[in-house]
Enzyme design. Structure first.
Site, PDB file in Angstrom:
ATOM      1  N   THR A  38       0.824  -1.220   0.000  1.00 36.23           N
ATOM      2  CA  THR A  38       0.000   0.000   0.000  1.00 36.23           C
ATOM      3  C   THR A  38       0.857   1.269   0.000  1.00 36.23           C
ATOM      4  O   THR A  38       0.323   2.362  -0.139  1.00 36.23           O
ATOM      5  CB  THR A  38      -0.939   0.054   1.227  1.00 36.23           C
ATOM      6  OG1 THR A  38      -0.153  -0.098   2.416  1.00 36.23           O
ATOM      7  CG2 THR A  38      -1.997  -1.031   1.186  1.00 36.23           C
ATOM      8  N   TYR A 150      -7.929  -5.956  11.344  1.00 31.23           N
ATOM      9  CA  TYR A 150      -7.014  -4.894  11.796  1.00 31.23           C
ATOM     10  C   TYR A 150      -7.059  -4.745  13.319  1.00 31.23           C
ATOM     11  O   TYR A 150      -6.029  -4.813  13.993  1.00 31.23           O
ATOM     12  CB  TYR A 150      -7.406  -3.586  11.108  1.00 31.23           C
ATOM     13  CG  TYR A 150      -6.462  -2.431  11.372  1.00 31.23           C
ATOM     14  CD1 TYR A 150      -5.107  -2.532  11.082  1.00 31.23           C
ATOM     15  CD2 TYR A 150      -6.938  -1.239  11.908  1.00 31.23           C
ATOM     16  CE1 TYR A 150      -4.243  -1.468  11.320  1.00 31.23           C
ATOM     17  CE2 TYR A 150      -6.087  -0.172  12.142  1.00 31.23           C
ATOM     18  CZ  TYR A 150      -4.742  -0.287  11.850  1.00 31.23           C
ATOM     19  OH  TYR A 150      -3.888   0.771  12.087  1.00 31.23           O
TER      20      TYR A 150
END
Ligand code: UDP
Length: 314
Positions: A38, A150
């Site tokens: 990312t 997450y």
């Protein structure tokens, strides 16, 4: 920081690239690692202008580069994707980097006798029932929800960090990072500030999810970096909230950005994603005790710099 070596995992990402630059400017050698899942090459290009920057393209949960010849003083574990749109796209990568990736870096800290800092998150509090969030609050997290890859892996990373401290006496720190924004965010990362700013720049509809009554507290990236540095240098090992306590509803955020940009955009309402936390604001008493720290950059100033950055990408 002259003569010191700092390792930053995720160096091509938004916050870690700013942290790397901060220590490079202080004269440290910085070793950056990233696999560009990312992160952006353009962030690494900025760091490569410093002669004390060394970069390795590697996936920290698979294999760390050979660092046997390096003395390392500080290790910053910052490689996790953190945007809600990543949670459905790359959940396994997120869980692996926060478990095996963190473990590999903790092992390295153990071998090198380095201070280790885990970049944790306000997400460990989940959809909080305590407001503002204090570090002692243990959270309200759905272990099987859309954000769990997450939230739960960061909770695991914190547990692993404390375990290495207790078992092996590794010198550890944990920062819980609240919503942060500024230049070098991905324009398409789906988060509220990049979305609203880019929509307002282009005169497109500004998309408020739900009623817009949910709140967030926004910290400009340079203030966050100062906070992380203070926590790292303080020697503290219990978790410390890092962020700004200036809380806005999402609807206020949209209105403010449209106004600041003098944009013709209209505000529209879209479905609220499941498990979206209703309120989020850090109690930063602990940070202030350590650092005398208080965010310096106003929302207006921060948004101005962020607008300049996103405009430069068009
Ligand atoms: N949000 C929104 N419109 C957008 C993007 C986000 O209303 O275009 C809302 C989102 O539902 C959440 C808040 O803004 O309530 C912050 O979302 P973000 O993705 O930035 O991160 P989070 O704090 O939820 O991890």
């Amino acid at each position: 920081m002259k003569g010191k070596t700092v390792l930053v995992s995720g160096a091509a990402g938004f916050v870690p690239s700013h942290l790397s630059e901060f220590y490079l400017k202080k004269g440290a050698k910085v070793i950056g690692i990233d696999n560009f899942l990312t992160g952006s090459q353009s962030n690494i290009d900025i760091l490569q202008k410093f002669k004390n920057f060394v970069f390795y393209e590697a996936n920290v949960y698979e294999k760390l580069p050979d660092l046997s010849e390096d003395n390392i003083d500080y290790i910053f574990s910052m490689a996790s994707p953190a945007s809600p749109i990543d949670f459905s796209k790359i959940p396994l990568e997120i869980m692996l980097v926060n478990s095996e990736g963190t473990r590999k870096l903790l092992e390295l800290a153990r071998i090198k006798n380095a201070r280790f800092l885990e970049a944790s998150t306000s997400e460990v509090y989940g959809d909080p029932e305590v407001h503002p969030q204090v570090e002692e609050y243990v959270g309200h997290v759905n272990p099987i929800g859309p954000r769990s890859c997450y939230d739960e892996s960061k909770r695991f990373a914190e547990a692993l960090t404390m375990t290495y401290r207790n078992l092996y006496k590794v010198d550890t720190a944990i920062v819980r990072i609240f919503n942060t924004y500024g230049p070098r965010m991905r324009p398409d990362d789906g988060r509220v500030i990049p979305n609203f700013v880019n929509q307002a720049i282009k005169g497109e509809n500004v998309t408020v999810y739900g009623t817009g009554k949910q709140t967030r507290s926004y910290c400009y990236v340079s203030d966050l970096i100062d906070a992380i540095d203070c926590v790292c240098m303080s020697g503290i090992h219990t978790p410390v909230n890092c962020g700004s306590p200036d809380e806005y509803t999402i609807l206020e955020t949209a209105q403010l950005i449209v106004k600041l940009l003098e944009s013709s955009s209209k505000i529209v309402f879209k479905d609220l994603p499941p498990d979206d936390p209703k309120r989020r604001r850090p109690n930063i008493t602990k940070l202030k005790q350590i650092a005398g720290y208080y965010p310096k950059v106003s929302f207006e100033q921060g948004i101005k710099s962020t607008v300049e950055y996103f405009t430069s990408l068009l």
